[in-house]
Design an enzyme around this catalytic site. Structure first.
Site, short mmCIF file in Angstrom:
data_model
loop_
_atom_site.label_atom_id
_atom_site.label_comp_id
_atom_site.label_asym_id
_atom_site.label_seq_id
_atom_site.Cartn_x
_atom_site.Cartn_y
_atom_site.Cartn_z
N HIS A 29 -0.05 31.08 -19.33
CA HIS A 29 -1.14 31.46 -20.24
C HIS A 29 -0.70 32.62 -21.13
O HIS A 29 -0.79 33.79 -20.74
CB HIS A 29 -2.38 31.85 -19.42
CG HIS A 29 -3.61 32.10 -20.24
ND1 HIS A 29 -4.80 31.43 -20.02
CD2 HIS A 29 -3.85 32.95 -21.27
CE1 HIS A 29 -5.71 31.85 -20.88
NE2 HIS A 29 -5.16 32.79 -21.64
N HIS A 89 -0.60 33.41 -25.58
CA HIS A 89 -0.85 32.92 -26.93
C HIS A 89 0.32 33.33 -27.82
O HIS A 89 0.57 34.54 -27.97
CB HIS A 89 -2.16 33.50 -27.48
CG HIS A 89 -3.35 33.16 -26.63
ND1 HIS A 89 -4.24 32.16 -26.97
CD2 HIS A 89 -3.78 33.67 -25.45
CE1 HIS A 89 -5.18 32.08 -26.04
NE2 HIS A 89 -4.93 32.98 -25.10
N HIS A 133 -10.23 28.03 -21.84
CA HIS A 133 -10.65 29.40 -21.54
C HIS A 133 -12.11 29.37 -21.09
O HIS A 133 -13.00 29.04 -21.90
CB HIS A 133 -10.56 30.29 -22.78
CG HIS A 133 -9.18 30.77 -23.11
ND1 HIS A 133 -8.15 29.94 -23.40
CD2 HIS A 133 -8.68 32.04 -23.20
CE1 HIS A 133 -7.06 30.65 -23.66
NE2 HIS A 133 -7.36 31.93 -23.54
N GLU A 147 -14.19 34.11 -18.82
CA GLU A 147 -13.58 35.39 -19.25
C GLU A 147 -14.77 36.21 -19.79
O GLU A 147 -15.37 36.96 -19.01
CB GLU A 147 -12.52 35.14 -20.33
CG GLU A 147 -11.80 36.40 -20.79
CD GLU A 147 -10.95 36.20 -22.05
OE1 GLU A 147 -11.16 35.23 -22.79
OE2 GLU A 147 -10.08 37.07 -22.31
N ASP A 181 -1.25 36.81 -21.36
CA ASP A 181 -2.28 36.51 -22.38
C ASP A 181 -1.82 36.86 -23.80
O ASP A 181 -1.50 35.96 -24.58
CB ASP A 181 -3.61 37.18 -22.03
CG ASP A 181 -4.83 36.42 -22.53
OD1 ASP A 181 -4.66 35.34 -23.11
OD2 ASP A 181 -5.96 36.91 -22.33
N ASP A 182 -1.83 38.13 -24.14
CA ASP A 182 -1.41 38.60 -25.48
C ASP A 182 -0.70 39.93 -25.27
O ASP A 182 -1.28 41.00 -25.54
CB ASP A 182 -2.64 38.80 -26.39
CG ASP A 182 -3.48 37.53 -26.50
OD1 ASP A 182 -3.09 36.64 -27.27
OD2 ASP A 182 -4.50 37.43 -25.78
N1 ADE Z 1 -7.08 34.08 -28.06
C1 ADE Z 1 -6.08 34.94 -27.84
N2 ADE Z 1 -6.31 35.64 -26.72
C2 ADE Z 1 -7.49 35.22 -26.22
C3 ADE Z 1 -8.26 35.56 -25.08
N3 ADE Z 1 -7.88 36.50 -24.21
N4 ADE Z 1 -9.44 34.93 -24.90
C4 ADE Z 1 -9.84 33.99 -25.77
N5 ADE Z 1 -9.15 33.63 -26.84
C5 ADE Z 1 -7.98 34.24 -27.07
ZN ZN Z 2 -5.96 33.54 -23.41
#
Ligand code: ADE
Ligand code: ZN
Length: 323
Positions: free
Chosen positions: A8, A10, A188, A191, A269-270
């Site tokens: 996971h 992006h 997703h 969250e 995630d990011d």
């Molecule tokens: N797009 C990029 N990161 C995300 C996240 N944590 N939750 C939902 N969409 C995303």
């Molecule tokens: Zn995500």
């Protein structure tokens, strides 16, 4: 060091502020000045502002070669942390905003995957995603391109974005198209949406994994069901703390979900937005959830078993983990 795998992350959200600035400079592109804080890091205040900052940073990725570079840069950082496999979310919608076609964005990512494999032996694969807050019509368009333009590195379909917009049912046509073409999918859920968002996803979308799914913890029957059905959770503790979902690693439900018998994985995630990396997630989880080397190896095994790659590659990766 324990070998790691990530399911996971992006892709546009892996580019560091330095790389985003480098791409913008070489493209002669003006970035929105509100993208960065005075210390040079990405500027955002809450989850929704993060989504907007993500879009502003992604606007620097403007060519096939930019996608190649972003992919190579991320995979090389992962390889240095003993990561053997990464499944990356690509976003054809973000690519299209910059004039890059569906086929071109895959061409760039695939070139980055090949370069990183040659240099570091790390393996990357792609999950094509739609963006929930862009609506069901655009999601269906992405799914149509997804099924009509197959690529050997594309292994699944997914959805990110703002869980508060629309309902999972609205996206059933897009997900069904992908599933009927033989792909597995992930969404997703759980969250910034509560356990009911997970329940809705299970009821309406043909998913094999949950992106986050962490807020299942608020419904013990749901946790039991996820554990019984062995639905893997793509947990991202650092992301959840950074966006304010939980106050600290100690208060994050990771350990409770693990103890309840859920199939858990660790993900970044990011990473530059959340000051993390896949290696940092493993290290922090070991510290805060008292995980042994064997526990961490099991988390990598969970990820490899839950990955959407083909069976032969999965066996190769599992034997690499056990070497
Ligand atoms: N797009 C990029 N990161 C995300 C996240 N944590 N939750 C939902 N969409 C995303
Ligand atoms: Zn995500």
């Amino acid at each position: 060091m324990v070998k790691k795998a990530e399911l996971h992350v992006h892709l546009e959200g892996t580019a560091t502020p330095a790389l985003v600035k480098q791409l913008a400079a070489r493209n002669g592109a003006e970035l929105d000045p509100s993208t960065f804080k005075s210390d040079g890091e990405f500027a955002w205040t809450d989850f929704w502002d993060f989504l907007s900052c993500y879009d502003k940073a992604a606007a620097a990725i403007r060519s096939v070669d930019d996608y190649r570079l972003v992919t190579y840069d991320y995979l090389s950082r992962c390889a240095k942390e003993d990561t053997i496999y990464v499944e990356m979310f690509s976003s054809p919608d973000h690519a299209a905003e910059c004039g890059i076609s569906y086929a071109e964005h895959l061409e760039g990512i695939a070139a980055g995957i090949d370069d990183a494999f040659k240099d570091f032996g790390i393996i990357g694969r792609i999950i094509v995603t739609c963006v929930r807050h862009f609506g069901a019509e655009r999601a269906l368009e992405v799914a149509q391109k997804f099924v009509t333009t197959p690529h050997p590195y594309v292994v699944g379909f997914g959805m990110g974005g703002d869980e508060a917009q629309f309902t999972p049912e609205d996206f059933a046509p897009a997900f069904s198209l992908a599933r009927q073409a033989g792909y597995r999918t992930t969404n997703h859920a759980g969250e910034f949406g509560g356990p009911e968002s997970i329940r809705d996803t299970l009821d309406h979308l043909p998913i094999s994994r949950l992106g986050h799914g962490v807020r299942a913890i608020e419904d013990s029957l749901l946790v039991e069901e996820l554990a019984d059905r062995k639905i893997p959770l793509e947990l991202c503790p650092g992301s959840n703390i950074s966006t304010g979902l939980y106050p600290s690693r100690g208060q994050h439900p990771f350990r409770r979900l693990l103890d309840a018998g859920c199939v858990v994985t660790l993900n970044s995630d990011d990473p530059p937005f959340f000051a993390t990396s896949i290696g940092h997630e493993y290290a922090e989880a070991a510290k805060h959830y008292k995980l042994s080397g064997t526990d961490l190896k099991k988390i990598t095994e969970n990820a490899l078993k839950a990955s959407f790659c083909d069976g032969t590659l999965k066996e190769e990766l599992l034997s690499k983990l056990n070497q």
